[in-house]
Design a protein around this motif. Structure first.
Motif, mmCIF file in Angstrom:
data_model
loop_
_atom_site.group_PDB
_atom_site.id
_atom_site.type_symbol
_atom_site.label_atom_id
_atom_site.label_comp_id
_atom_site.label_asym_id
_atom_site.label_seq_id
_atom_site.Cartn_x
_atom_site.Cartn_y
_atom_site.Cartn_z
ATOM 1 N N MET A 1 16.610 -59.552 42.268
ATOM 2 C CA MET A 1 16.875 -60.594 43.270
ATOM 3 C C MET A 1 15.832 -60.538 44.368
ATOM 4 O O MET A 1 15.296 -61.561 44.790
ATOM 5 C CB MET A 1 18.242 -60.352 43.925
ATOM 6 C CG MET A 1 19.398 -60.909 43.166
ATOM 7 S SD MET A 1 20.891 -60.786 44.198
ATOM 8 C CE MET A 1 22.066 -60.357 42.946
ATOM 9 N N LEU A 2 15.565 -59.324 44.826
ATOM 10 C CA LEU A 2 14.611 -59.134 45.924
ATOM 11 C C LEU A 2 13.234 -59.673 45.535
ATOM 12 O O LEU A 2 12.596 -60.420 46.285
ATOM 13 C CB LEU A 2 14.528 -57.631 46.221
ATOM 14 C CG LEU A 2 14.007 -57.195 47.567
ATOM 15 C CD1 LEU A 2 14.862 -57.754 48.690
ATOM 16 C CD2 LEU A 2 14.023 -55.650 47.633
ATOM 17 N N ARG A 3 12.801 -59.315 44.323
ATOM 18 C CA ARG A 3 11.486 -59.759 43.860
ATOM 19 C C ARG A 3 11.448 -61.281 43.706
ATOM 20 O O ARG A 3 10.455 -61.923 44.032
ATOM 21 C CB ARG A 3 11.132 -59.092 42.529
ATOM 22 C CG ARG A 3 9.647 -59.260 42.194
ATOM 23 C CD ARG A 3 9.331 -58.809 40.788
ATOM 24 N NE ARG A 3 9.597 -57.403 40.555
ATOM 25 C CZ ARG A 3 9.587 -56.834 39.348
ATOM 26 N NH1 ARG A 3 9.305 -57.562 38.268
ATOM 27 N NH2 ARG A 3 9.840 -55.553 39.205
ATOM 28 N N THR A 4 12.548 -61.847 43.215
ATOM 29 C CA THR A 4 12.574 -63.307 43.025
ATOM 30 C C THR A 4 12.491 -64.027 44.374
ATOM 31 O O THR A 4 11.720 -64.966 44.545
ATOM 32 C CB THR A 4 13.867 -63.736 42.293
ATOM 33 O OG1 THR A 4 14.013 -62.950 41.119
ATOM 34 C CG2 THR A 4 13.818 -65.197 41.901
ATOM 35 N N VAL A 5 13.307 -63.552 45.341
ATOM 36 C CA VAL A 5 13.303 -64.213 46.656
ATOM 37 C C VAL A 5 11.911 -64.113 47.291
ATOM 38 O O VAL A 5 11.407 -65.084 47.853
ATOM 39 C CB VAL A 5 14.373 -63.574 47.584
ATOM 40 C CG1 VAL A 5 14.246 -64.105 48.999
ATOM 41 C CG2 VAL A 5 15.770 -63.845 47.035
ATOM 42 N N ASN A 6 11.273 -62.960 47.148
ATOM 43 C CA ASN A 6 9.993 -62.749 47.842
ATOM 44 C C ASN A 6 8.779 -63.256 47.081
ATOM 45 O O ASN A 6 7.754 -63.545 47.683
ATOM 46 C CB ASN A 6 9.788 -61.252 48.138
ATOM 47 C CG ASN A 6 10.792 -60.757 49.168
ATOM 48 O OD1 ASN A 6 11.262 -61.537 49.991
ATOM 49 N ND2 ASN A 6 11.140 -59.488 49.100
ATOM 50 N N HIS A 7 8.856 -63.319 45.750
ATOM 51 C CA HIS A 7 7.638 -63.589 44.985
ATOM 52 C C HIS A 7 7.788 -64.667 43.918
ATOM 53 O O HIS A 7 7.047 -64.655 42.947
ATOM 54 C CB HIS A 7 7.132 -62.307 44.302
ATOM 55 C CG HIS A 7 6.870 -61.192 45.262
ATOM 56 N ND1 HIS A 7 5.797 -61.180 46.117
ATOM 57 C CD2 HIS A 7 7.559 -60.059 45.512
ATOM 58 C CE1 HIS A 7 5.835 -60.082 46.855
ATOM 59 N NE2 HIS A 7 6.897 -59.378 46.510
ATOM 60 N N SER A 8 8.754 -65.574 44.048
ATOM 61 C CA SER A 8 8.856 -66.636 43.055
ATOM 62 C C SER A 8 8.715 -67.994 43.738
ATOM 63 O O SER A 8 9.485 -68.321 44.647
ATOM 64 C CB SER A 8 10.215 -66.565 42.345
ATOM 65 O OG SER A 8 10.457 -67.774 41.655
ATOM 66 N N ALA A 9 7.750 -68.762 43.276
ATOM 67 C CA ALA A 9 7.521 -70.094 43.860
ATOM 68 C C ALA A 9 8.708 -71.007 43.585
ATOM 69 O O ALA A 9 8.965 -71.945 44.333
ATOM 70 C CB ALA A 9 6.251 -70.705 43.273
#
Ligand code: 2P0
Length: 334
Positions: free
Chosen positions: A214-222
């Motif tokens: 979740m953290l990676r998606t929120v921070n690094h997904s356009a």
């Protein structure tokens, strides 16, 4: 705001009480989201960016048995095996329990029995933390409301706040920084012929926790910026589907919501995919069956397993197509 602040807000003068009873026994069902919780606005309090909606899985879940012991540490048994205190699971549980006690204890023997694969994307943390707060409520004699218990369960794992009821449950995201308005609420829709089929592709522990994903998606997904609007639309559609018993609308919305959540993960960097080759093969099989007229849909969480959605009228056909399927009728026992 820290977890310990929220615990104080809820327990007030009951905070850090001594155990009232020597034992506490509780069960909580696991839940599968039809509109997913994906992304946090507060990573410590597990406060979500959006609301979500789930269905509980009846007798599938976790049972816990708490017993106060005369020790200086907890003894945790999971499905008959004593857990190493250094294991990730034990550490997470002990850290959670420490919110409710002083250094001198009390410490517990905690026996957890789960009838779902642990950490294989079948929401084991959800029913785990929900059953733990129910048992703690007994041991400490807190007499909390189920809403307050839902908030405490969320501090353990976000999706746990939806595991305190059977049936359909909505988790309202809330807006407050302390999360006192972010908890589960049962939706009063009975749907006796609603069926869920569990297709377990792998019982192996997932390679990446939902927390990190979740953290990676929120921070690094356009694509993540499109997610909140998608959830808003899907929640309206799901509630319409429930009130009108429109299974097509429910199936389409749930499957589309899951695919969109996974799309946000695929567009993260490094990319995240929870699918195995079998996962994709079965999705294609479902799409083919649907094009041939079978009203069958799926949802997928942070793991390779698929959860099939269909009505009882098609149970035999679904069983014939998927030999290893496990059927859950969420309303059968209510
Ligand atoms: C859900 N999932 O709504 C979503 C869909 C997985 C995919 O809730 O970090 O174990 O403990 O709050 O609750 C799994 O995430 O995460 C989850 P934490 P949690 O069911």
């Amino acid at each position: 705001v820290k977890k310990s602040d929220v615990v104080k807000l809820i327990l007030k003068n009951k905070y850090l009480g001594t155990p009232l009873k020597q034992t506490g026994v509780a069960f909580a069902p696991t839940n599968i989201a039809l509109c997913k919780y994906w992304g946090k606005r507060d990573n410590d309090l597990n406060l979500p960016v959006t609301s979500s909606l789930s269905i509980a899985l009846g007798k599938k879940g976790a049972k816990v048995n708490f017993q106060v012991i005369n020790e200086t540490h907890d003894l945790i048994t999971l499905n008959g095996e004593v857990l190493d205190v250094a294991s990730a699971f034990a550490q997470r549980l002990v850290t959670f329990l420490n919110l409710f006690r002083l250094k001198q204890g009390p410490y517990f023997s905690i026996i957890i029995e789960s009838n779902i694969p642990i950490a294989a994307g079948l929401a084991s943390s959800a029913c785990g933390f929900a059953s733990v707060v129910l048992a703690l409520n007994q041991v400490f004699g807190w007499n909390l409301t189920v809403t307050e218990l839902s908030i405490l369960a969320r501090l353990g794992s976000g999706s746990a706040c939806r595991s305190l009821w059977q049936g359909f449950v909505e988790w309202n995201a809330g807006q407050r920084a302390d999360g006192m308005d972010s908890y589960g609420q049962p939706l009063n829709f009975n749907w006796p012929d609603f069926c869920i089929g569990l297709l377990v592709m792998s019982e192996k522990e997932k390679h990446l926790s939902s927390r990190e994903a979740m953290l990676r998606t929120v921070n690094h997904s356009a694509l993540y910026s499109a997610w909140p609007a998608k959830v808003t639309t899907d929640l309206v559609k799901l509630k319409t589907a429930l009130s009108e018993k429109d299974f097509t609308l429910l199936g389409e919305t749930s499957e589309s919501n899951a695919m969109s959540m996974h799309a946000t993960m695929l567009s993260a960097w490094p990319p995240i995919s929870y699918a195995l080759p079998e996962t994709v093969m079965i999705m294609q099989k479902i799409w083919k069956l649907r094009s041939e007229g079978l009203p069958l849909y799926f949802t997928q969480d942070a793991g390779p397993n698929l959860k099939l959605l269909f009505l009882e009228a098609h149970l035999l056909q679904v069983k014939a197509e998927f030999s290893h399927i496990e059927i859950v009728k969420p309303f059968a026992h209510i």
